[in-house]
Design an enzyme around this catalytic site. Sequence first.
Site, mmCIF file in Angstrom:
data_model
loop_
_atom_site.group_PDB
_atom_site.id
_atom_site.type_symbol
_atom_site.label_atom_id
_atom_site.label_comp_id
_atom_site.label_asym_id
_atom_site.label_seq_id
_atom_site.Cartn_x
_atom_site.Cartn_y
_atom_site.Cartn_z
ATOM 1 N N ARG A 50 0.848 -1.208 0.000
ATOM 2 C CA ARG A 50 0.000 0.000 0.000
ATOM 3 C C ARG A 50 0.879 1.251 0.000
ATOM 4 O O ARG A 50 0.553 2.261 -0.604
ATOM 5 C CB ARG A 50 -0.973 -0.005 1.185
ATOM 6 C CG ARG A 50 -1.749 1.297 1.326
ATOM 7 C CD ARG A 50 -3.109 1.156 2.026
ATOM 8 N NE ARG A 50 -3.073 0.333 3.210
ATOM 9 C CZ ARG A 50 -2.529 0.703 4.387
ATOM 10 N NH1 ARG A 50 -1.969 1.887 4.523
ATOM 11 N NH2 ARG A 50 -2.560 -0.124 5.412
ATOM 12 N N TYR B 72 -14.623 17.400 -16.634
ATOM 13 C CA TYR B 72 -15.131 16.025 -16.583
ATOM 14 C C TYR B 72 -16.162 15.922 -15.449
ATOM 15 O O TYR B 72 -15.875 16.341 -14.326
ATOM 16 C CB TYR B 72 -13.948 15.076 -16.331
ATOM 17 C CG TYR B 72 -14.349 13.641 -16.128
ATOM 18 C CD1 TYR B 72 -14.741 12.847 -17.195
ATOM 19 C CD2 TYR B 72 -14.334 13.077 -14.858
ATOM 20 C CE1 TYR B 72 -15.116 11.541 -17.003
ATOM 21 C CE2 TYR B 72 -14.703 11.755 -14.657
ATOM 22 C CZ TYR B 72 -15.095 10.994 -15.731
ATOM 23 O OH TYR B 72 -15.463 9.690 -15.534
ATOM 24 N N ASP C 249 -6.080 18.968 -15.694
ATOM 25 C CA ASP C 249 -6.444 17.605 -16.079
ATOM 26 C C ASP C 249 -5.999 17.455 -17.540
ATOM 27 O O ASP C 249 -6.611 18.016 -18.446
ATOM 28 C CB ASP C 249 -7.957 17.407 -15.917
ATOM 29 C CG ASP C 249 -8.407 15.990 -16.280
ATOM 30 O OD1 ASP C 249 -7.681 15.303 -17.021
ATOM 31 O OD2 ASP C 249 -9.504 15.590 -15.833
ATOM 32 N N LYS D 99 -7.170 6.238 -20.018
ATOM 33 C CA LYS D 99 -7.437 6.674 -21.385
ATOM 34 C C LYS D 99 -6.182 6.463 -22.253
ATOM 35 O O LYS D 99 -5.759 5.342 -22.431
ATOM 36 C CB LYS D 99 -7.924 8.116 -21.364
ATOM 37 C CG LYS D 99 -8.997 8.395 -20.283
ATOM 38 C CD LYS D 99 -10.296 7.664 -20.511
ATOM 39 C CE LYS D 99 -11.259 7.730 -19.332
ATOM 40 N NZ LYS D 99 -11.554 9.046 -18.794
HETATM 41 C C1 LIG Z 1 -12.053 9.519 -17.604
HETATM 42 C C2 LIG Z 1 -11.673 10.865 -17.135
HETATM 43 C C3 LIG Z 1 -11.515 11.146 -15.765
HETATM 44 C C4 LIG Z 1 -11.786 10.123 -14.686
HETATM 45 O O1 LIG Z 1 -10.884 9.083 -14.727
HETATM 46 P P1 LIG Z 1 -11.216 7.569 -14.264
HETATM 47 O O2 LIG Z 1 -9.948 6.858 -14.574
HETATM 48 O O3 LIG Z 1 -12.408 7.109 -15.024
HETATM 49 O O4 LIG Z 1 -11.499 7.640 -12.791
HETATM 50 C C5 LIG Z 1 -11.125 12.419 -15.416
HETATM 51 N N1 LIG Z 1 -10.911 13.379 -16.334
HETATM 52 C C6 LIG Z 1 -11.058 13.146 -17.655
HETATM 53 C C7 LIG Z 1 -10.819 14.254 -18.628
HETATM 54 C C8 LIG Z 1 -11.455 11.891 -18.096
HETATM 55 O O5 LIG Z 1 -11.607 11.686 -19.415
#
Ligand SMILES: *Cc1c(COP(=O)(O)O)cnc(C)c1O
Length: 375
Positions: A47, A99, A171, A196
């Site tokens: 962890r 998001y 982000d 992604k």
């Molecule tokens: C998918 C996404 C998230 C969230 O990420 P997860 O891995 O699904 O928790 C945050 N910001 C953006 C721009 C995303 O496309």
Amino acid sequence: MHFDTLALQATHQPDPATGAVIPPIYLSTTFARNEAYDLSGPYLYSRANNPNREALEKALAALDGGAVAMAFGSGQAAAMTLFQALRPGDHVVIAADAYYGTPALLEQVFHPWGLTYTKVDMTDLADVRRAIHENTRVVWTETPSNPMLRITDLQAVADLAHSVGAICVCDNTWATPVLQQPLSLGCDVVMHSTTKYLSGHSDVLGGALVFRQDDELAQRVRLLQSLSGAVPAPFDCWLVMRGIKTLAVRIRAQTETAGQVARFLQTHPQVEAVHYPGLESHPSFVLASRQMQSPGAMLSVQIKGGAPEALLFAGRLTLFARATSLGGVESLIEHRASVEGPNTATPVNLLRVSIGLEYAQDLIADLAQALDSLA
Ligand SMILES: *Cc1c(COP(=O)(O)O)cnc(C)c1O
């Protein structure tokens, strides 16, 4: 060093014990001590730290040019942990079109816990300036935005954040470090959903925070990560590492196809609008050209008519998977308004497209037959 080389160098961390070019997956949760009760390395319990996670974190820091990075079990866990490092009474300014999960965390988890926040149009610097107060600690940006592909001027917003001693977080999930380097534009922290593009194959959940400095905030986030256990599994770290090796070449090919698709869509009579920062018609074309290496592989399209026409069009596609998420090697299409529900600000005739690695002319032919069928 060019980014292509950097990505391979950053992920090339042979196993010191065996020389294995691709390190093994260390599933062990615990690490033994010798007779003198010393550990043989920096690992104690998974962890807190694990060889695969540590390797990924080193790579992530290198890709974004940060001092230190932390890997999480999801993008949401990364965002959550950053907000947990704030204190009750602190204020967050967030892009109104971030998001959906990010403001949902603020509303449903952190507002009851004492954080306040203001949603702004990040493309309107006067709106950002008005929202920033003495107690603002974080200005949260996301560019290109979802699903309208709006572009935020990161340098300008970071300067505004710094004027009150706040940090600017970006982000960078959609742009990835290949296309955009927020730390070099003045941002303090980069967040990724590695689910992604970084992993790139729609088969692993993960998130990351990359810090410009290994400062008090970074250390607090490290502590929270270890205490809360919002950590990725060793196999997941290994998969993201593997994805990063092909990130630059995937993004380049997908972007090339996205540009061709956007230009095709723009000329079709059944299309009302195409949102893609690589089109000269995009309101922030100049800013995007300056801030990003290239416009990326995400776009959205508004079909003439309403939700029924948009859904009919999506239903007639044969090469695009109708699914949420993005950044994988297969092309995806999504009707965001259906996902976001009745209070959505997303136009009901809009479809968001994540371009994959299929051959461009095949995708265009598929889009053409589905659009032509609406006439
Ligand atoms: C998918 C996404 C998230 C969230 O990420 P997860 O891995 O699904 O928790 C945050 N910001 C953006 C721009 C995303 O496309």
